[in-house]
Design an enzyme around this catalytic site. Structure first.
Site, PDB file in Angstrom:
ATOM      1  N   GLU A  52       0.851  -1.202   0.000  1.00 28.94           N
ATOM      2  CA  GLU A  52       0.000   0.000   0.000  1.00 28.94           C
ATOM      3  C   GLU A  52       0.880   1.243   0.000  1.00 28.94           C
ATOM      4  O   GLU A  52       1.842   1.332   0.784  1.00 28.94           O
ATOM      5  CB  GLU A  52      -0.891  -0.046   1.245  1.00 28.94           C
ATOM      6  CG  GLU A  52      -2.320   0.334   0.991  1.00 28.94           C
ATOM      7  CD  GLU A  52      -3.049  -0.610   0.047  1.00 28.94           C
ATOM      8  OE1 GLU A  52      -3.071  -0.326  -1.177  1.00 28.94           O
ATOM      9  OE2 GLU A  52      -3.609  -1.614   0.503  1.00 28.94           O
ATOM     10  N   HIS A  53       0.567   2.171  -0.872  1.00 33.21           N
ATOM     11  CA  HIS A  53       1.329   3.421  -1.074  1.00 33.21           C
ATOM     12  C   HIS A  53       2.730   3.138  -1.626  1.00 33.21           C
ATOM     13  O   HIS A  53       3.574   4.021  -1.656  1.00 33.21           O
ATOM     14  CB  HIS A  53       1.396   4.248   0.216  1.00 33.21           C
ATOM     15  CG  HIS A  53       0.058   4.843   0.589  1.00 33.21           C
ATOM     16  ND1 HIS A  53      -0.319   6.118   0.247  1.00 33.21           N
ATOM     17  CD2 HIS A  53      -1.002   4.310   1.236  1.00 33.21           C
ATOM     18  CE1 HIS A  53      -1.548   6.357   0.692  1.00 33.21           C
ATOM     19  NE2 HIS A  53      -1.993   5.257   1.289  1.00 33.21           N
ATOM     20  N   SER A 104     -24.903   9.292 -15.559  1.00 30.02           N
ATOM     21  CA  SER A 104     -24.552   8.226 -14.614  1.00 30.02           C
ATOM     22  C   SER A 104     -25.798   7.762 -13.887  1.00 30.02           C
ATOM     23  O   SER A 104     -26.563   8.579 -13.364  1.00 30.02           O
ATOM     24  CB  SER A 104     -23.530   8.730 -13.590  1.00 30.02           C
ATOM     25  OG  SER A 104     -23.436   7.785 -12.528  1.00 30.02           O
ATOM     26  N   GLY A 163     -12.948   3.063  -1.298  1.00 28.41           N
ATOM     27  CA  GLY A 163     -11.551   2.644  -1.415  1.00 28.41           C
ATOM     28  C   GLY A 163     -11.384   1.412  -2.287  1.00 28.41           C
ATOM     29  O   GLY A 163     -10.393   0.702  -2.190  1.00 28.41           O
ATOM     30  N   ASP A 166      -4.412   1.140  -9.413  1.00 32.49           N
ATOM     31  CA  ASP A 166      -5.835   0.866  -9.606  1.00 32.49           C
ATOM     32  C   ASP A 166      -6.167   0.668 -11.083  1.00 32.49           C
ATOM     33  O   ASP A 166      -6.929  -0.232 -11.454  1.00 32.49           O
ATOM     34  CB  ASP A 166      -6.676   2.007  -9.030  1.00 32.49           C
ATOM     35  CG  ASP A 166      -6.372   2.271  -7.565  1.00 32.49           C
ATOM     36  OD1 ASP A 166      -5.711   1.422  -6.934  1.00 32.49           O
ATOM     37  OD2 ASP A 166      -6.784   3.327  -7.054  1.00 32.49           O
ATOM     38  N   TYR A 194      -3.640  11.920   1.580  1.00 29.94           N
ATOM     39  CA  TYR A 194      -2.904  11.129   0.578  1.00 29.94           C
ATOM     40  C   TYR A 194      -1.756  11.953   0.005  1.00 29.94           C
ATOM     41  O   TYR A 194      -0.605  11.494  -0.068  1.00 29.94           O
ATOM     42  CB  TYR A 194      -3.867  10.686  -0.530  1.00 29.94           C
ATOM     43  CG  TYR A 194      -3.264   9.734  -1.540  1.00 29.94           C
ATOM     44  CD1 TYR A 194      -3.463   8.358  -1.443  1.00 29.94           C
ATOM     45  CD2 TYR A 194      -2.480  10.198  -2.595  1.00 29.94           C
ATOM     46  CE1 TYR A 194      -2.917   7.479  -2.368  1.00 29.94           C
ATOM     47  CE2 TYR A 194      -1.916   9.328  -3.519  1.00 29.94           C
ATOM     48  CZ  TYR A 194      -2.144   7.969  -3.405  1.00 29.94           C
ATOM     49  OH  TYR A 194      -1.592   7.103  -4.316  1.00 29.94           O
TER      50      TYR A 194
HETATM   51  C1  GLA Z   1      -5.097   4.609  -4.012  1.00 24.28           C
HETATM   52  C2  GLA Z   1      -4.308   5.056  -5.231  1.00 24.28           C
HETATM   53  C3  GLA Z   1      -3.265   4.013  -5.613  1.00 24.28           C
HETATM   54  C4  GLA Z   1      -2.418   3.602  -4.430  1.00 24.28           C
HETATM   55  C5  GLA Z   1      -3.301   3.285  -3.225  1.00 24.28           C
HETATM   56  C6  GLA Z   1      -2.494   3.022  -1.990  1.00 24.28           C
HETATM   57  O1  GLA Z   1      -5.880   3.493  -4.329  1.00 24.28           O
HETATM   58  O2  GLA Z   1      -5.167   5.270  -6.321  1.00 24.28           O
HETATM   59  O3  GLA Z   1      -2.465   4.500  -6.668  1.00 24.28           O
HETATM   60  O4  GLA Z   1      -1.465   4.583  -4.131  1.00 24.28           O
HETATM   61  O5  GLA Z   1      -4.219   4.322  -2.947  1.00 24.28           O
HETATM   62  O6  GLA Z   1      -1.754   1.855  -2.145  1.00 24.28           O
END
Ligand code: GLA
Length: 378
Positions: free
Chosen positions: A26-27, A60, A118, A166, A219
């Site tokens: 993550e990140h 939408s 998320g 993502d 973020y």
């Molecule tokens: C979000 C962002 C991703 C990634 C995650 C954390 O989903 O879109 O690019 O940085 O957070 O892992």
């Protein structure tokens, strides 16, 4: 109104792109590192029709008024539209900036990816629209190019400074598989992830705690801290840094101790991605569960992107028998995932609901997800 511009006559849904969960890493994606997401069996569908003028109209099913389009020109610029439509218009903008001539378009979207949970509803939206336009206009973009353009839409039009995990998960997903992505080389290696065959489920606990990556808040702040740590260490990226390097940080800046913890999360979560791949391959589920929980502790204590609701979801799931649990995605709200034996799934879900009730929070939504296919024509 001519038949061609009448939004009530929508063409059939023709394309789809999924949301994702991230199993580990993550990140790490904006630190040149590794991630291990899978595309989930929830998706956004899109329909598109070419217009004979220069208008861009977007509907939408999830908007307050699904019959009322958001309308702008196809030569849209950042700031023209906001909310969900910015992810759609952002794709049009990114395509034009990349040199593609586009006609006016009518676009419709519908989704069962929970919004703001998320689970990458924004990437699902971007990728569904991008594959639709690519196909209808015969642009021949290919999977990785579409993911990159969708990320440009997210970063530079919608204004969320994310990495590319993502969009790559949405494009490369495969049923029954997770994907190991090296965000430096952009090489994808699919990994076996048949949880059902192992008698397991992956539960998502959507906490309904506010989660937005586009509001410039947490973020962006942790991302900047990672960049400062990288710079102070004289490294190319935190991917290239070892644990032994991090002790230099407290001596290099006033907030060096905080930067040391941020960087330590990136270094340890990158390592956990490789461990998780090995655990998936060896079907070492209990070890994978423990790695989930270790990753959550690191996100909570070192990276500080968790929140009370996510911590309670994780702790309740583990107390009720989950093999492990962690927040997934950017954090600051959103969803946790729990690796659970199928027989324990109801008890784990109930424990999460009960803990939220005791804290006087809105009831979380708990459901299971499976690795599903990536974006494409329906
Ligand atoms: C979000 C962002 C991703 C990634 C995650 C954390 O989903 O879109 O690019 O940085 O957070 O892992």
């Amino acid at each position: 109104m001519s038949a061609k511009s009448d939004g009530r006559h929508r063409p059939d849904w023709g394309w789809a792109a999924p949301g994702r969960v991230n199993l580990m890493g993550e990140h790490t994606d904006y630190n040149d590192g590794w991630v291990l997401p899978f595309a989930i069996n929830k998706r956004t569908v899109a329909a598109v029709r070419v217009r004979d003028d220069d208008r861009l109209r977007m509907w939408s099913q999830q908007s307050d008024d699904p019959e009322a389009p958001v309308e702008t020109r196809v030569s849209t610029e950042p700031g023209d539209v906001s909310g969900w439509a910015s992810y759609v218009a952002g794709v049009i903008w990114a395509l034009r900036v990349a040199g593609h001539e586009l006609p006016g378009l009518d676009l419709w979207v519908d989704s069962d990816v929970p919004l703001g949970a998320g689970l990458s509803s924004s990437a699902a939206l971007e990728c569904a629209v991008a594959v639709a336009i690519d196909d209808v206009l015969g642009l021949g973009l290919g999977t990785d190019r579409i993911a990159a353009l969708a990320r440009t839409a997210e970063n530079d039009y919608a204004g969320a400074p994310t990495g590319v995990m993502d969009q790559m998960a949405a494009m490369h997903g495969r049923a029954g598989q997770a994907l190991l992505l090296d965000t430096r080389t952009m090489v994808v290696q699919h990994q076996p992830c048949d949880l059902a065959a192992a008698g397991l489920v992956l539960l998502v606990v959507d906490t309904h705690a506010a989660h937005s990556l586009a509001d410039g808040g947490g973020y962006a702040a942790v991302r900047r801290q990672c960049e400062r740590a990288t710079e102070l260490l004289g490294a190319g990226a935190l991917r290239d840094v070892g644990l032994e390097d991090l002790d230099r940080l407290p001596g290099l800046a006033g907030d060096g101790e905080v930067l040391r913890r941020r960087a330590r999360h990136i270094v340890t979560d990158n390592a956990r991605v490789h461990q998780a791949v090995a655990q998936l391959r060896a079907r070492a589920w209990e070890d994978l569960g423990r790695a989930f929980s270790a990753s959550h502790a690191s996100l909570r204590d070192d990276f500080e992107v968790s929140c009370a609701e996510l911590d309670v979801a994780v702790d309740s799931a583990v107390s009720a028998g989950a093999l492990g649990a962690r927040m997934t995605g950017g954090g600051f709200g959103g969803s946790a995932i729990a690796l659970v034996r199928s027989a324990d799934a109801d008890a784990v879900a109930e424990a999460c609901r009960a803990a939220f009730g005791a804290a006087d929070w809105p009831e979380p939504t708990v459901f299971s997800v499976e690795p599903g296919p990536g974006a494409g024509r329906l």
